[in-house]
Every structure is written in structure tokens, then in C-alpha cells.
Write a protein that holds these residues in place. Structure first.
Motif, PDB file in Angstrom:
ATOM      1  N   GLN A 172      -0.735 -58.057 -29.263  1.00 40.01           N
ATOM      2  CA  GLN A 172      -0.963 -59.707 -29.983  1.00 40.01           C
ATOM      3  C   GLN A 172      -2.151 -59.870 -30.486  1.00 40.01           C
ATOM      4  N   LEU A 173      -3.326 -59.611 -30.118  1.00 36.42           N
ATOM      5  CA  LEU A 173      -4.174 -60.023 -30.591  1.00 36.42           C
ATOM      6  C   LEU A 173      -5.029 -59.103 -32.341  1.00 36.42           C
ATOM      7  N   GLY A 174      -3.773 -58.023 -32.002  1.00 42.48           N
ATOM      8  CA  GLY A 174      -4.217 -57.113 -33.226  1.00 42.48           C
ATOM      9  C   GLY A 174      -5.826 -55.735 -32.991  1.00 42.48           C
ATOM     10  N   ILE A 175      -5.744 -55.974 -31.977  1.00 41.59           N
ATOM     11  CA  ILE A 175      -6.357 -54.709 -30.774  1.00 41.59           C
ATOM     12  C   ILE A 175      -6.240 -53.042 -30.658  1.00 41.59           C
ATOM     13  N   ALA A 176      -7.048 -52.819 -31.428  1.00 41.08           N
ATOM     14  CA  ALA A 176      -6.301 -51.284 -31.087  1.00 41.08           C
ATOM     15  C   ALA A 176      -6.758 -50.805 -29.692  1.00 41.08           C
ATOM     16  N   VAL A 177      -6.252 -49.956 -29.433  1.00 38.37           N
ATOM     17  CA  VAL A 177      -6.641 -49.346 -28.254  1.00 38.37           C
ATOM     18  C   VAL A 177      -8.360 -48.211 -27.460  1.00 38.37           C
ATOM     19  N   ALA A 178      -8.022 -48.315 -27.122  1.00 44.16           N
ATOM     20  CA  ALA A 178     -10.070 -48.261 -26.796  1.00 44.16           C
ATOM     21  C   ALA A 178     -10.698 -46.994 -27.398  1.00 44.16           C
ATOM     22  N   ARG A 179      -9.747 -45.607 -27.295  1.00 43.87           N
ATOM     23  CA  ARG A 179      -9.885 -45.002 -28.469  1.00 43.87           C
ATOM     24  C   ARG A 179     -10.398 -45.139 -29.923  1.00 43.87           C
ATOM     25  N   LEU A 180      -9.405 -46.415 -29.936  1.00 42.99           N
ATOM     26  CA  LEU A 180      -9.466 -45.994 -32.177  1.00 42.99           C
ATOM     27  C   LEU A 180     -10.790 -47.356 -32.253  1.00 42.99           C
ATOM     28  N   ARG A 181     -10.993 -47.541 -31.040  1.00 41.18           N
ATOM     29  CA  ARG A 181     -12.131 -49.483 -31.065  1.00 41.18           C
ATOM     30  C   ARG A 181     -13.539 -47.918 -31.243  1.00 41.18           C
TER      31      ARG A 181
END
Length: 478
Positions: free
Chosen positions: A466-475
Motif C-alpha cells: 500500500q505504501l508502494g514499496i517493493a519487496v526486499a530483493r528489488l530494494r
């Protein structure tokens, strides 16, 4: 075997007046003026202005004889759509002050592209295909409709016979238009079109960026940076430069055209602090002044004195009564709308009083629409309609009314926190995570637990999305 049976049942139906009120409740302030103007055009018995006895004060009350001499034939109103009604704005007065601010006329995104196609296509065939392609583009500038469907569209709608190869060839020409990346069928093609179009600044980084997108897009999108360094034979610094070139590109070329005009936001409510207390007001345009036409009321009295057995007189009386009733209902609906809006907003401000005083998100308390509905003794569906598409201007900015509603999470201390505050905490945790080893959802669950918030992993994942934050591997970053 056939038979007859009688069955009793109860059905609840809304009256036309209730339906009208429901529709008015849903309309935001920005659209209300247009709705009132529409009603004024349709109903000559409705007028703008404060209801007053100006006829007596100014000595302008018309007699029955005046009304009979007036160039106003009721038969005109009985035509289709009552076309005989003359609006006050039909004539131009050169002395009238123009209050509306002129707006610049700019071409839409589609018009902007159509203006350019003459420079890249040749002949009427390509022109027609290019127009079909441009008409099939989505708002972000992508062409997600496949070429086979465009071929079929041309055949069935305009009887134009073409094939896949010809349409694809014209698409390549459309992709030469500005802005760069327009007409792409996916993100990879969009970025590639921009990279091949742009002039090369740093040749090494630009060429490497093209190679990343055209050849290793899958590894790049999954941020497999170590594998990319190995495949490309470059060091970390060179890879960072190439990634910097890519991040400057526009992933949605259709969203920044000159034809896009920012929507003017108009608040429905204004909440301000006055001497340490909150003052709640409806936007002035939320409360238009309307009245029932005096001339129509007097016209009814005149016709009622006539022979009601005559068909024309009977139709005239029916028409006038209908319009007078409709005008009265509309005014009452507007008044009810104002009252319901104010009651709802006052309840919201009471529940979120600390936020409106400080503007601090941490002061927002968990709130559900059913709490407001219970507080103002109305159905939850009414509250939902009031909240929908409405906004409030406060001392700390403009907020949609839905901003003040959220579920709650109980801290281990027993205090209730809104999910919005938990999301803010989650955002802060992720912002401070190691760039080369971002936190997984399980890690985030543990960190929140250490802070006293018991949130399941799947809930953490939902908040993160909902915050528009990607999963860990994409961050993960270099």
C-alpha cells in the motif's frame, strides 16, 4: 400442473426526492455548481438568489393584466424539452463584468501526437493506420492493444484492409514521435526507445545502459547486480553510472504531455484555528442561494382562476405545479445536503480534534465510518456518500476525508494506534535499512514486534504494498 397463488411481500423503494438527495450528497463542491446550473436550465421555476419580498419593496409586483400582456406563452413550455425557456445568459451585455478567469487552451496528448504524424508517415494509408494506433494508446503512452486487434479494428470499423507487417511498420514511425518512448508495448521497449533516441553524453555509461535494457533487462529488473557485473565485465562504478542513466528516463511518457492540465482542487470544508479552537465552515460554493420563482407562483394563481375544464388551461396548471414542486424539492435537497455535510464533518473533527490542532499524523486515532454514522444517527451508507470524493482545507494542508478513517492496531502498552501511523513507522524503518541488505517482510515483522506492534508478516506485506514499496530483493542497491 398450473395454478394461481397470491404472495404478499414488502419492498422498500426510494422516492425521487430521496434519490435526488443521495446523488447530491455524492457530488463534490467542484461539480456542484455545474449540477445547480443544469437544474436552473431545466426548471424555469428555479432561480438563483435569496428568497425575499423584493417585489413588494421595489413596487414591481405585476398585476394579472401585466402577466396576460407579457410575451410569455405557456404553450412554449409544453413543447419537447421546454425549449421555449429563455435563460438569463442567452443575451450578451457589453457592460457586464467578466468574472471568469480565462484559461489557456492547450492540445490534449492525443492531439499533440496527431499534429506530428504528418512528419513521419507517407500517404493516406499510413496516416489512417497511425491515427488508429494513436487512438489505441493508453493514458501512460503505452500501446497494450496487440497489433492483430488493431488490424481487425481497421477492417471492421472503416473497412480498411491491412496486415500485421504494415501496422507494425507504421508503429515504428509513431514511436519516433515526441515524447520519446511513446507507443511502447512494455517497459523494456519504452526505456530502449528513449535510450536510442537520446544523444550520448557519456558514451561508456550510455552504451552500457542500452546493453542493460536490450540484452539483460530481466537481470536488471530483478537487481541481480553481481551477476550483471560478471556478464558485462564491468566494475561497480561503471554499473552505477549506467543505472543512473536509466533512472533519468521516463517510464510513463504519456503522463507528462503539454495537454495535461493539473486538476484544480477545491475543498468542500475549511477548518481553521481561531483563538485555540477549531472553526468549521462549508465552502461557500457548497451552499448556493436558490429560490422558487415568484413569477411562476403568480402565474399558477392566474391560470387557476381560468376555466380548468379547458385542456390548455389544465395542461398549463399541471406543468406549472410540477415545476414549482421540482424547484422546492431541489432547494430542500440542497439544504439537507448542507446539513448532512456539516454534521458529518463536525463529527470527524471531534474524533480527530488533536490532528486538526497540530497537523501531526501521530495524533490521528483509529476511526471507522460506522462510528461517525452512530454519532450523527445516520446510516453508514450516507456517511460513505458524504466522505466520497470530498476534501477539507486545514491549517496544515488539504486532505481527502477518507484520510481520517483507518483501522486500529493495539500496542502492547494497550494504546490504540491507527494503521496510518504504523505505516509511517514501517516507512521509516525501510528508509533506514542497509541498502545492500534490505529487510525482508519477516525482518520487518520482528522489528515492529520489538517496538510493541504485533503485526503478522502478511499484514506487513500488505502495508508495504500500500505504501508502494517493493519487496526486499528489488530494494537492494549497490
Amino acid at each position: 400442473m398450473q395454478g394461481l397463488s397470491i404472495k404478499l411481500s414488502q419492498q422498500q423503494k426510494l422516492s425521487p426526492q430521496q434519490i435526488q438527495l443521495i446523488k447530491l450528497l455524492q457530488i463534490p463542491t467542484a461539480e456542484l455548481a455545474a449540477r445547480v446550473e443544469e437544474e436552473l436550465e431545466q426548471n424555469p421555476a428555479l432561480e438563483e438568489g435569496v428568497d425575499s419580498e423584493r417585489f413588494e419593496e421595489e413596487g414591481e409586483r405585476e398585476t394579472v393584466e401585466d402577466l396576460e400582456r407579457e410575451e410569455l406563452e405557456i404553450g412554449d413550455y409544453l413543447q419537447d424539452d421546454y425549449a421555449g425557456y429563455k435563460m438569463a445568459g442567452d443575451s450578451y451585455d457589453p457592460n457586464e463584468e467578466i468574472r471568469e478567469r480565462p484559461m489557456a487552451t492547450v492540445p490534449s496528448a492525443e492531439e499533440f501526437l496527431l499534429m506530428q504524424i504528418g512528419f513521419v508517415v507517407s500517404g493516406e494509408r499510413e496516416q489512417l493506420i497511425a491515427e488508429q494506433i494513436i487512438g489505441s494508446l493508453e493514458d501512460d503512452g503505452y500501446l497494450r492493444r496487440n497489433i492483430e486487434s488493431i488490424v481487425n479494428d481497421l477492417a471492421f470499423t472503416v473497412g480498411f484492409e491491412t496486415d500485421y507487417a504494415e501496422v507494425e511498420a507504421v508503429l515504428m514511425k509513431v514511436q519516433q514521435l515526441d515524447p520519446a518512448g511513446i507507443g511502447a508495448r512494455d517497459l523494456q521497449e519504452c526505456l530502449s526507445l528513449q535510450l536510442h533516441r537520446h544523444s550520448v553524453g557519456e558514451e561508456g555509461a550510455h552504451a552500457l545502459a542500452i546493453q542493460l535494457i536490450d540484452t539483460y533487462f530481466d537481470d536488471f529488473s530483478k537487481r541481480h547486480y553481481a551477476a550483471l557485473q560478471q556478464k558485462l565485465g564491468v566494475d561497480e562504478a561503471a554499473l552505477k553510472q549506467a543505472i543512473a542513466v536509466i533512472t533519468r528516463l521516463n517510464p510513463k511518457p504519456g503522463g507528462t504531455e503539454a495537454g495535461e492540465v493539473a486538476q484544480f482542487l477545491q475543498p468542500d470544508f475549511i477548518v481553521t484555528q481561531v483563538d485555540g479552537k477549531l472553526d468549521i465552515k462549508l465552502n461557500g460554493k457548497n451552499a448556493p442561494e436558490l429560490r422558487v420563482s415568484k413569477s411562476f407562483q403568480e402565474m399558477l394563481q392566474t391560470y387557476e382562476k381560468g376555466n380548468k375544464q379547458q385542456k390548455d388551461i389544465k395542461e398549463a396548471v399541471t406543468f406549472i405545479k410540477h415545476k414549482l414542486d421540482a424547484a422546492s424539492w431541489f432547494i430542500q435537497a440542497i439544504q439537507q445536503r448542507q446539513g448532512t455535510l456539516m454534521k458529518t464533518m463536525e463529527s470527524i473533527v471531534t474524533k480527530q480534534y488533536d490532528f486538526f490542532l497540530t497537523g501531526d499524523d501521530a495524533r490521528l486515532r483509529p476511526l471507522k465510518m460506522k462510528e461517525i454514522a452512530a454519532d450523527i444517527a445516520m446510516d453508514i451508507s450516507t456517511v460513505s456518500r458524504v466522505v466520497s470524493a470530498k476534501s477539507v482545507q486545514s491549517d496544515f494542508g488539504m486532505f481527502p476525508l477518507k484520510y481520517f478513517f483507518s483501522e486500529g492496531i493495539t500496542h502492547e502498552s494497550g494504546e490504540d494506534f491507527s494503521t496510518r501511523e504504523v505505516k509511517n513507522i514501517l516507512r521509516e524503518i525501510i528508509a533506514g535499512e542497509p541498502h545492500d541488505a534490505p529487510y525482508s517482510d519477516e525482518d520487518l515483522e520482528g522489528i515492529l514486534s520489538e517496538r510493541g506492534f504485533i503485526v503478522k508478516r502478511r499484514t506487513v506485506a500488505k502495508y508495504r504494498e500500500q505504501l508502494g514499496i517493493a519487496v526486499a530483493r528489488l530494494r537492494r542497491e549497490l
